[in-house]
Motif scaffolding. Sequence first.
Motif, PDB file in Angstrom:
ATOM      1  N   VAL A 182       0.824  -1.205   0.000  1.00  0.00           N
ATOM      2  CA  VAL A 182       0.000   0.000   0.000  1.00  0.00           C
ATOM      3  C   VAL A 182       0.862   1.260   0.000  1.00  0.00           C
ATOM      4  O   VAL A 182       2.069   1.205   0.221  1.00  0.00           O
ATOM      5  CB  VAL A 182      -0.927   0.038   1.236  1.00  0.00           C
ATOM      6  CG1 VAL A 182      -1.907  -1.134   1.215  1.00  0.00           C
ATOM      7  CG2 VAL A 182      -0.111   0.032   2.534  1.00  0.00           C
ATOM      8  N   SER A 183       0.204   2.377  -0.218  1.00  0.00           N
ATOM      9  CA  SER A 183       0.856   3.673  -0.059  1.00  0.00           C
ATOM     10  C   SER A 183       0.842   4.068   1.413  1.00  0.00           C
ATOM     11  O   SER A 183       0.124   3.484   2.226  1.00  0.00           O
ATOM     12  CB  SER A 183       0.125   4.734  -0.885  1.00  0.00           C
ATOM     13  OG  SER A 183      -1.167   4.985  -0.329  1.00  0.00           O
ATOM     14  N   PHE A 184       1.625   5.069   1.753  1.00  0.00           N
ATOM     15  CA  PHE A 184       1.602   5.572   3.134  1.00  0.00           C
ATOM     16  C   PHE A 184       0.220   6.101   3.501  1.00  0.00           C
ATOM     17  O   PHE A 184      -0.252   5.896   4.628  1.00  0.00           O
ATOM     18  CB  PHE A 184       2.647   6.675   3.306  1.00  0.00           C
ATOM     19  CG  PHE A 184       4.044   6.174   3.475  1.00  0.00           C
ATOM     20  CD1 PHE A 184       4.424   5.475   4.612  1.00  0.00           C
ATOM     21  CD2 PHE A 184       4.998   6.404   2.498  1.00  0.00           C
ATOM     22  CE1 PHE A 184       5.717   5.007   4.778  1.00  0.00           C
ATOM     23  CE2 PHE A 184       6.299   5.953   2.652  1.00  0.00           C
ATOM     24  CZ  PHE A 184       6.655   5.246   3.784  1.00  0.00           C
ATOM     25  N   ARG A 185      -0.409   6.778   2.580  1.00  0.00           N
ATOM     26  CA  ARG A 185      -1.738   7.323   2.866  1.00  0.00           C
ATOM     27  C   ARG A 185      -2.728   6.201   3.157  1.00  0.00           C
ATOM     28  O   ARG A 185      -3.542   6.305   4.080  1.00  0.00           O
ATOM     29  CB  ARG A 185      -2.214   8.166   1.684  1.00  0.00           C
ATOM     30  CG  ARG A 185      -3.549   8.864   1.945  1.00  0.00           C
ATOM     31  CD  ARG A 185      -3.908   9.813   0.821  1.00  0.00           C
ATOM     32  NE  ARG A 185      -4.995  10.708   1.200  1.00  0.00           N
ATOM     33  CZ  ARG A 185      -5.234  11.865   0.632  1.00  0.00           C
ATOM     34  NH1 ARG A 185      -4.451  12.291  -0.336  1.00  0.00           N
ATOM     35  NH2 ARG A 185      -6.241  12.608   1.028  1.00  0.00           N
ATOM     36  N   GLN A 186      -2.674   5.129   2.391  1.00  0.00           N
ATOM     37  CA  GLN A 186      -3.560   3.993   2.624  1.00  0.00           C
ATOM     38  C   GLN A 186      -3.268   3.328   3.965  1.00  0.00           C
ATOM     39  O   GLN A 186      -4.184   2.898   4.671  1.00  0.00           O
ATOM     40  CB  GLN A 186      -3.432   2.999   1.475  1.00  0.00           C
ATOM     41  CG  GLN A 186      -4.010   3.523   0.172  1.00  0.00           C
ATOM     42  CD  GLN A 186      -3.624   2.683  -1.033  1.00  0.00           C
ATOM     43  OE1 GLN A 186      -2.649   1.926  -0.999  1.00  0.00           O
ATOM     44  NE2 GLN A 186      -4.377   2.822  -2.113  1.00  0.00           N
ATOM     45  N   LEU A 187      -1.996   3.244   4.334  1.00  0.00           N
ATOM     46  CA  LEU A 187      -1.646   2.699   5.646  1.00  0.00           C
ATOM     47  C   LEU A 187      -2.188   3.589   6.757  1.00  0.00           C
ATOM     48  O   LEU A 187      -2.749   3.105   7.748  1.00  0.00           O
ATOM     49  CB  LEU A 187      -0.129   2.561   5.764  1.00  0.00           C
ATOM     50  CG  LEU A 187       0.393   2.100   7.132  1.00  0.00           C
ATOM     51  CD1 LEU A 187      -0.226   0.784   7.561  1.00  0.00           C
ATOM     52  CD2 LEU A 187       1.925   2.001   7.108  1.00  0.00           C
ATOM     53  N   ALA A 188      -2.039   4.906   6.608  1.00  0.00           N
ATOM     54  CA  ALA A 188      -2.583   5.833   7.604  1.00  0.00           C
ATOM     55  C   ALA A 188      -4.101   5.700   7.704  1.00  0.00           C
ATOM     56  O   ALA A 188      -4.671   5.770   8.804  1.00  0.00           O
ATOM     57  CB  ALA A 188      -2.194   7.267   7.269  1.00  0.00           C
ATOM     58  N   ASP A 189      -4.760   5.483   6.570  1.00  0.00           N
ATOM     59  CA  ASP A 189      -6.214   5.280   6.586  1.00  0.00           C
ATOM     60  C   ASP A 189      -6.578   4.050   7.414  1.00  0.00           C
ATOM     61  O   ASP A 189      -7.521   4.076   8.199  1.00  0.00           O
ATOM     62  CB  ASP A 189      -6.750   5.101   5.160  1.00  0.00           C
ATOM     63  CG  ASP A 189      -6.760   6.388   4.356  1.00  0.00           C
ATOM     64  OD1 ASP A 189      -6.666   7.476   4.959  1.00  0.00           O
ATOM     65  OD2 ASP A 189      -6.860   6.307   3.120  1.00  0.00           O
ATOM     66  N   TRP A 190      -5.828   2.963   7.218  1.00  0.00           N
ATOM     67  CA  TRP A 190      -6.108   1.735   7.978  1.00  0.00           C
ATOM     68  C   TRP A 190      -5.871   1.960   9.474  1.00  0.00           C
ATOM     69  O   TRP A 190      -6.691   1.547  10.311  1.00  0.00           O
ATOM     70  CB  TRP A 190      -5.243   0.586   7.477  1.00  0.00           C
ATOM     71  CG  TRP A 190      -5.589  -0.735   8.117  1.00  0.00           C
ATOM     72  CD1 TRP A 190      -6.515  -1.648   7.686  1.00  0.00           C
ATOM     73  CD2 TRP A 190      -5.026  -1.286   9.313  1.00  0.00           C
ATOM     74  NE1 TRP A 190      -6.563  -2.721   8.536  1.00  0.00           N
ATOM     75  CE2 TRP A 190      -5.656  -2.531   9.550  1.00  0.00           C
ATOM     76  CE3 TRP A 190      -4.050  -0.847  10.208  1.00  0.00           C
ATOM     77  CZ2 TRP A 190      -5.336  -3.344  10.641  1.00  0.00           C
ATOM     78  CZ3 TRP A 190      -3.734  -1.658  11.300  1.00  0.00           C
ATOM     79  CH2 TRP A 190      -4.378  -2.889  11.510  1.00  0.00           C
ATOM     80  N   LEU A 191      -4.772   2.590   9.809  1.00  0.00           N
ATOM     81  CA  LEU A 191      -4.462   2.842  11.213  1.00  0.00           C
ATOM     82  C   LEU A 191      -5.547   3.694  11.870  1.00  0.00           C
ATOM     83  O   LEU A 191      -5.952   3.429  13.009  1.00  0.00           O
ATOM     84  CB  LEU A 191      -3.099   3.524  11.341  1.00  0.00           C
ATOM     85  CG  LEU A 191      -1.887   2.660  10.978  1.00  0.00           C
ATOM     86  CD1 LEU A 191      -0.647   3.522  10.805  1.00  0.00           C
ATOM     87  CD2 LEU A 191      -1.653   1.582  12.039  1.00  0.00           C
ATOM     88  N   ASP A 192      -6.025   4.706  11.154  1.00  0.00           N
ATOM     89  CA  ASP A 192      -7.065   5.565  11.704  1.00  0.00           C
ATOM     90  C   ASP A 192      -8.395   4.835  11.873  1.00  0.00           C
ATOM     91  O   ASP A 192      -9.232   5.253  12.672  1.00  0.00           O
ATOM     92  CB  ASP A 192      -7.262   6.796  10.813  1.00  0.00           C
ATOM     93  CG  ASP A 192      -6.197   7.862  11.030  1.00  0.00           C
ATOM     94  OD1 ASP A 192      -5.600   7.892  12.125  1.00  0.00           O
ATOM     95  OD2 ASP A 192      -5.950   8.656  10.100  1.00  0.00           O
ATOM     96  N   ALA A 193      -8.598   3.763  11.111  1.00  0.00           N
ATOM     97  CA  ALA A 193      -9.851   3.007  11.203  1.00  0.00           C
ATOM     98  C   ALA A 193      -9.865   2.036  12.378  1.00  0.00           C
ATOM     99  O   ALA A 193     -10.916   1.476  12.699  1.00  0.00           O
ATOM    100  CB  ALA A 193     -10.092   2.233   9.899  1.00  0.00           C
ATOM    101  N   GLN A 194      -8.709   1.833  13.032  1.00  0.00           N
ATOM    102  CA  GLN A 194      -8.616   0.835  14.088  1.00  0.00           C
ATOM    103  C   GLN A 194      -8.902   1.415  15.473  1.00  0.00           C
ATOM    104  O   GLN A 194      -8.826   2.627  15.695  1.00  0.00           O
ATOM    105  CB  GLN A 194      -7.224   0.193  14.082  1.00  0.00           C
ATOM    106  CG  GLN A 194      -6.827  -0.400  12.746  1.00  0.00           C
ATOM    107  CD  GLN A 194      -7.884  -1.301  12.156  1.00  0.00           C
ATOM    108  OE1 GLN A 194      -8.342  -2.251  12.797  1.00  0.00           O
ATOM    109  NE2 GLN A 194      -8.289  -1.013  10.914  1.00  0.00           N
TER     110      GLN A 194
END
Length: 444
Positions: free
Chosen positions: A379-391
């Motif tokens: 993934v991109s960094f932005r996509q990783l940040a999106d996942w982290l924020d969803a947890q």
Amino acid sequence: MSAAGRTTTTVQRRALAVGALALALVTGLAGCSGSDGAEEGTKGAPGDAGGKKGPAAAPQVAPRLIGDGSTAFTGAQPHQPVWQRLKPGETPPQFVVFSWDGAGEDSQKLFSHFRSVGKKYDAKMTYFLSGVYLLPEDKRKLYDPPQHSAGRSDIGFNDVEGIRDTVRELRGAWLEGNEVGTHFNGHFCGADGGVGTWSVEEWKSEISQAKSFVKNWKSNAGLRAEQPLPFDYDKELVGARTPCLEGRKNFVRAAAELGFRYDTSGVNDQIWPKKDSGLWDLSMQLVPVPGRAFQTLSMDYNFLVNQSPGTTQGDPSQHQYWGDQMRDGLVQAFERSYRGNRAPLIIGNHFESWNGGTYMRAIEETIATVCVQKDVECVSFRQLADWLDAQDPEVIAKMRTLKVGEAPQGGWSTFLAAQPPAAQPGAAQPGRPAGAPAAPVAKG
């Protein structure tokens, strides 16, 4: 400067900088220079383990030009995953982020090549654009870098054809679901006006100028007939990596005030990330160097300075070995996370043909090895940040207790099992009626 010439000059300057980065020879902490069917053991269909639904269909929106038409609002970015919160006891995905510092298309055509690689292996990436790669040499005075005279850049500028080529690749990369971040502009390192000496306000100026060069490339390069970049860069730009990994403290302060979401300019172990001043700290990581007794940073440049100190054109008879060493080190780092704590693996690169292109081969072979594995999300960094924020933040905090390569005792189903709700005051407890006083606690 032509795009082709820029590469040679940048390599020479980076090579000269190696002597000032002696620490990199030991630990590699200096860090920078200017679609298949699923089979056993491979990635499954969208929606398999990983808390992800299939990519959301981007609504069709009539393009709305911004400013001089260099950029445009075209709606939501295509090919973005829709992340879900982990269920109790669910195993987290293994995230891998491949990223590129100073991304631009030159005569080597490495940007376009790795776009193709990403499509082949379903790998989204982050391209950290250097703003001066969209600024022609004859407009260099438009760049007023902190602590330097106007028109100064340690990685040069570009020519019109180089800008045209780079914009084409940026446009295609974004439409394929990749991220466009920033590597800022002039790539100043070291004590003499380097980014490590910049104030918060100077960082804000650098960020503003990086945005300006993206938002005005048509006017600056005289390419008004070209198609715009299909995004609003003020909204697209949410993260960065600083030159040489320097100046992070003040950059993070500036970035937090400007609404950035992550930074990847630090050095860390392979553990789950946390937030720093409101930004996800997605730092570069220390990874094995096979056959050596130390680790180095997860970046092509750091393998280079450990293998051929002082030169980007080392012994040709060692090129195959050096590339294999980098690939194997990254795969070892992947395996210890994948079979251990599942911490995201962060990898950084440059579009350079150092040591005969051996590091580009190493990265491509790493992508081909890891991105096809089951439960793996490249993934991109932005996509990783999106996942982290969803947890659930408590789940992230618990995963942070796992050390490098440490698998949870009892497995993920036990480690992330749902916790029983805390007893409420006055609620019935075993052995006593609701409302009855709790039994006294014996004191030793």
